[in-house]
Motif scaffolding. Structure first.
Motif, PDB file in Angstrom:
ATOM      1  N   ARG A 171      49.287 -61.954   9.377  1.00 40.84           N
ATOM      2  CA  ARG A 171      48.744 -63.223   9.773  1.00 40.84           C
ATOM      3  C   ARG A 171      47.065 -63.335  10.337  1.00 40.84           C
ATOM      4  N   LEU A 172      46.801 -64.220   9.825  1.00 33.08           N
ATOM      5  CA  LEU A 172      45.467 -64.613   8.954  1.00 33.08           C
ATOM      6  C   LEU A 172      43.985 -64.511  10.689  1.00 33.08           C
ATOM      7  N   TYR A 173      43.424 -63.460  10.383  1.00 37.51           N
ATOM      8  CA  TYR A 173      41.954 -64.047  11.089  1.00 37.51           C
ATOM      9  C   TYR A 173      40.873 -62.745  11.360  1.00 37.51           C
ATOM     10  N   TRP A 174      39.519 -63.360  11.524  1.00 33.15           N
ATOM     11  CA  TRP A 174      38.823 -63.480  11.155  1.00 33.15           C
ATOM     12  C   TRP A 174      37.898 -62.077  10.022  1.00 33.15           C
ATOM     13  N   TRP A 175      39.196 -60.722  10.490  1.00 30.13           N
ATOM     14  CA  TRP A 175      38.381 -59.626   9.844  1.00 30.13           C
ATOM     15  C   TRP A 175      39.397 -59.644   8.354  1.00 30.13           C
ATOM     16  N   ASN A 176      40.333 -60.488   8.181  1.00 30.27           N
ATOM     17  CA  ASN A 176      40.872 -60.465   6.824  1.00 30.27           C
ATOM     18  C   ASN A 176      39.874 -60.980   5.606  1.00 30.27           C
ATOM     19  N   PHE A 177      38.757 -61.355   6.111  1.00 32.63           N
ATOM     20  CA  PHE A 177      37.848 -61.077   4.543  1.00 32.63           C
ATOM     21  C   PHE A 177      37.271 -60.206   4.142  1.00 32.63           C
ATOM     22  N   ALA A 178      37.487 -58.993   5.048  1.00 28.50           N
ATOM     23  CA  ALA A 178      37.347 -57.381   4.545  1.00 28.50           C
ATOM     24  C   ALA A 178      38.520 -57.364   3.903  1.00 28.50           C
ATOM     25  N   ARG A 179      39.504 -57.371   3.800  1.00 29.38           N
ATOM     26  CA  ARG A 179      40.909 -56.792   3.830  1.00 29.38           C
ATOM     27  C   ARG A 179      40.996 -56.734   2.231  1.00 29.38           C
ATOM     28  N   THR A 180      40.596 -56.015   2.112  1.00 30.83           N
ATOM     29  CA  THR A 180      40.149 -56.398   0.255  1.00 30.83           C
ATOM     30  C   THR A 180      41.231 -54.995  -0.762  1.00 30.83           C
ATOM     31  N   HIS A 181      40.692 -54.668  -1.720  1.00 24.05           N
ATOM     32  CA  HIS A 181      41.115 -53.303  -2.459  1.00 24.05           C
ATOM     33  C   HIS A 181      39.412 -53.277  -2.961  1.00 24.05           C
ATOM     34  N   PRO A 182      38.769 -52.261  -2.515  1.00 21.88           N
ATOM     35  CA  PRO A 182      37.914 -51.764  -3.485  1.00 21.88           C
ATOM     36  C   PRO A 182      37.629 -51.755  -4.746  1.00 21.88           C
ATOM     37  N   LEU A 183      38.643 -52.339  -5.169  1.00 19.70           N
ATOM     38  CA  LEU A 183      38.687 -52.748  -6.760  1.00 19.70           C
ATOM     39  C   LEU A 183      37.798 -54.636  -6.415  1.00 19.70           C
ATOM     40  N   ALA A 189      19.790 -61.586  -1.317  1.00 20.93           N
ATOM     41  CA  ALA A 189      20.457 -61.033   0.181  1.00 20.93           C
ATOM     42  C   ALA A 189      21.099 -62.733   1.003  1.00 20.93           C
ATOM     43  N   LEU A 190      20.226 -63.167   1.582  1.00 16.46           N
ATOM     44  CA  LEU A 190      20.885 -64.614   1.344  1.00 16.46           C
ATOM     45  C   LEU A 190      22.770 -65.275   1.051  1.00 16.46           C
ATOM     46  N   MET A 191      22.476 -65.089  -0.240  1.00 18.62           N
ATOM     47  CA  MET A 191      23.998 -65.464  -0.220  1.00 18.62           C
ATOM     48  C   MET A 191      24.986 -64.173   0.140  1.00 18.62           C
ATOM     49  N   ALA A 192      24.206 -63.106  -0.112  1.00 23.47           N
ATOM     50  CA  ALA A 192      25.471 -61.975   0.452  1.00 23.47           C
ATOM     51  C   ALA A 192      26.398 -61.742   2.237  1.00 23.47           C
ATOM     52  N   ALA A 193      24.797 -62.623   3.039  1.00 18.83           N
ATOM     53  CA  ALA A 193      24.785 -62.681   3.951  1.00 18.83           C
ATOM     54  C   ALA A 193      25.802 -64.308   4.724  1.00 18.83           C
ATOM     55  N   PHE A 194      25.245 -64.656   3.902  1.00 21.70           N
ATOM     56  CA  PHE A 194      26.249 -65.749   4.072  1.00 21.70           C
ATOM     57  C   PHE A 194      27.821 -66.369   3.755  1.00 21.70           C
ATOM     58  N   SER A 195      27.885 -65.106   3.024  1.00 15.57           N
ATOM     59  CA  SER A 195      29.514 -64.869   2.162  1.00 15.57           C
ATOM     60  C   SER A 195      29.855 -64.531   3.437  1.00 15.57           C
ATOM     61  N   GLY A 196      29.612 -63.414   3.951  1.00 16.08           N
ATOM     62  CA  GLY A 196      29.721 -62.778   4.656  1.00 16.08           C
ATOM     63  C   GLY A 196      29.998 -63.191   6.055  1.00 16.08           C
ATOM     64  N   ALA A 197      29.288 -64.323   7.126  1.00 20.56           N
ATOM     65  CA  ALA A 197      29.533 -65.204   8.057  1.00 20.56           C
ATOM     66  C   ALA A 197      30.350 -65.887   8.080  1.00 20.56           C
ATOM     67  N   HIS A 198      30.420 -66.427   5.722  1.00 19.28           N
ATOM     68  CA  HIS A 198      31.863 -68.013   6.040  1.00 19.28           C
ATOM     69  C   HIS A 198      32.790 -67.145   6.140  1.00 19.28           C
ATOM     70  N   GLY A 199      33.120 -65.788   5.188  1.00 18.54           N
ATOM     71  CA  GLY A 199      34.061 -64.957   5.603  1.00 18.54           C
ATOM     72  C   GLY A 199      34.865 -64.978   6.458  1.00 18.54           C
ATOM     73  N   MET A 200      34.253 -65.007   7.432  1.00 21.71           N
ATOM     74  CA  MET A 200      35.077 -64.498   8.656  1.00 21.71           C
ATOM     75  C   MET A 200      35.738 -65.804   9.113  1.00 21.71           C
ATOM     76  N   LEU A 201      34.488 -67.053   8.938  1.00 27.23           N
ATOM     77  CA  LEU A 201      35.003 -68.446   9.526  1.00 27.23           C
ATOM     78  C   LEU A 201      36.304 -68.505   8.899  1.00 27.23           C
ATOM     79  N   GLN A 202      36.057 -68.895   7.484  1.00 27.32           N
ATOM     80  CA  GLN A 202      37.116 -68.530   6.622  1.00 27.32           C
ATOM     81  C   GLN A 202      38.760 -67.816   6.885  1.00 27.32           C
ATOM     82  N   HIS A 203      38.697 -66.736   6.718  1.00 32.47           N
ATOM     83  CA  HIS A 203      39.718 -66.101   7.902  1.00 32.47           C
ATOM     84  C   HIS A 203      40.030 -66.797   8.826  1.00 32.47           C
ATOM     85  N   SER A 204      39.625 -67.378   9.900  1.00 37.66           N
ATOM     86  CA  SER A 204      39.637 -66.653  11.266  1.00 37.66           C
ATOM     87  C   SER A 204      41.117 -67.773  11.506  1.00 37.66           C
ATOM     88  N   ASN A 205      41.620 -67.038  12.735  1.00 41.84           N
ATOM     89  CA  ASN A 205      43.252 -68.050  12.825  1.00 41.84           C
ATOM     90  C   ASN A 205      42.411 -69.175  14.079  1.00 41.84           C
TER      91      ASN A 205
END
Length: 175
Positions: A33-45, A69-85
């Motif tokens: 199921r694709l939902y906002w938390w999938n952006f963080a469902r990754t292997h540490p490697l 820092a701005l790129m990291a913050a944008f990436s996190g916010a975008h990842g949640m939206l990108q994987h949202s259902n």
């Protein structure tokens, strides 16, 4: 953004092509199921590979802490939206950004659909290298995940951490 995305694009694309990297990246695609938390469902490697690929060139170019820092913050916010259902209609922005509708194709269980749209945020490199796949007149796939490989994929976190070290994982996807 362009320098940040190019090496990430190629690492991501290699993760779909080369079986040892696929085993690392498959954890991200294992959700049914694709939902906002999938952006963080990754292997540490997977996190390590992507971060090194994206941030090393910027660091070598001398980019300061604030833009990083701005790129990291944008990436996190975008990842949640990108994987949202959500059925978010983004119109012409689907050509330029990896929106939820565009990225959903990348999570299809069918390889011919999933091996596309590798760009993490801006679709520039998918257009340049011919891997952009999206048609606004066709609904994105309802189902997501690993398809045939889903049955053998471990449910536990520890099991998923061990997936990259199992040579039998991903045989159906990568012969």
């Amino acid at each position: 953004m362009v320098v940040f995305e190019l090496p990430w694009y190629w690492i991501h694309r290699l993760e779909h092509i080369w079986a040892p990297l696929w085993r690392v990246h498959s954890v991200h695609h294992s959700s049914r199921r694709l939902y906002w938390w999938n952006f963080a469902r990754t292997h540490p490697l997977d996190n390590l590979l992507s971060a090194v690929a994206a941030f090393t060139p910027l660091s070598l170019l001398g980019v300061g802490d604030e833009p990083l820092a701005l790129m990291a913050a944008f990436s996190g916010a975008h990842g949640m939206l990108q994987h949202s259902n959500i059925d978010l209609r983004t119109g012409f922005l689907d050509l330029f950004f990896s929106t939820a509708r565009v990225h959903r194709w990348h999570h299809s269980p069918r390889r011919h659909e999933a091996d596309a749209n590798y760009s993490p945020r801006v679709m520039l490199w998918d257009h340049v290298f011919g891997s952009y796949r999206f048609r606004p007149d066709v609904a994105p796939p309802e189902d997501v995940g690993l398809g045939e490989d889903a049955a053998e994929f471990p449910e536990s976190y520890v099991g998923q951490l061990l997936v990259p070290f199992r040579s039998d994982h991903g045989r159906k996807r990568h012969p």
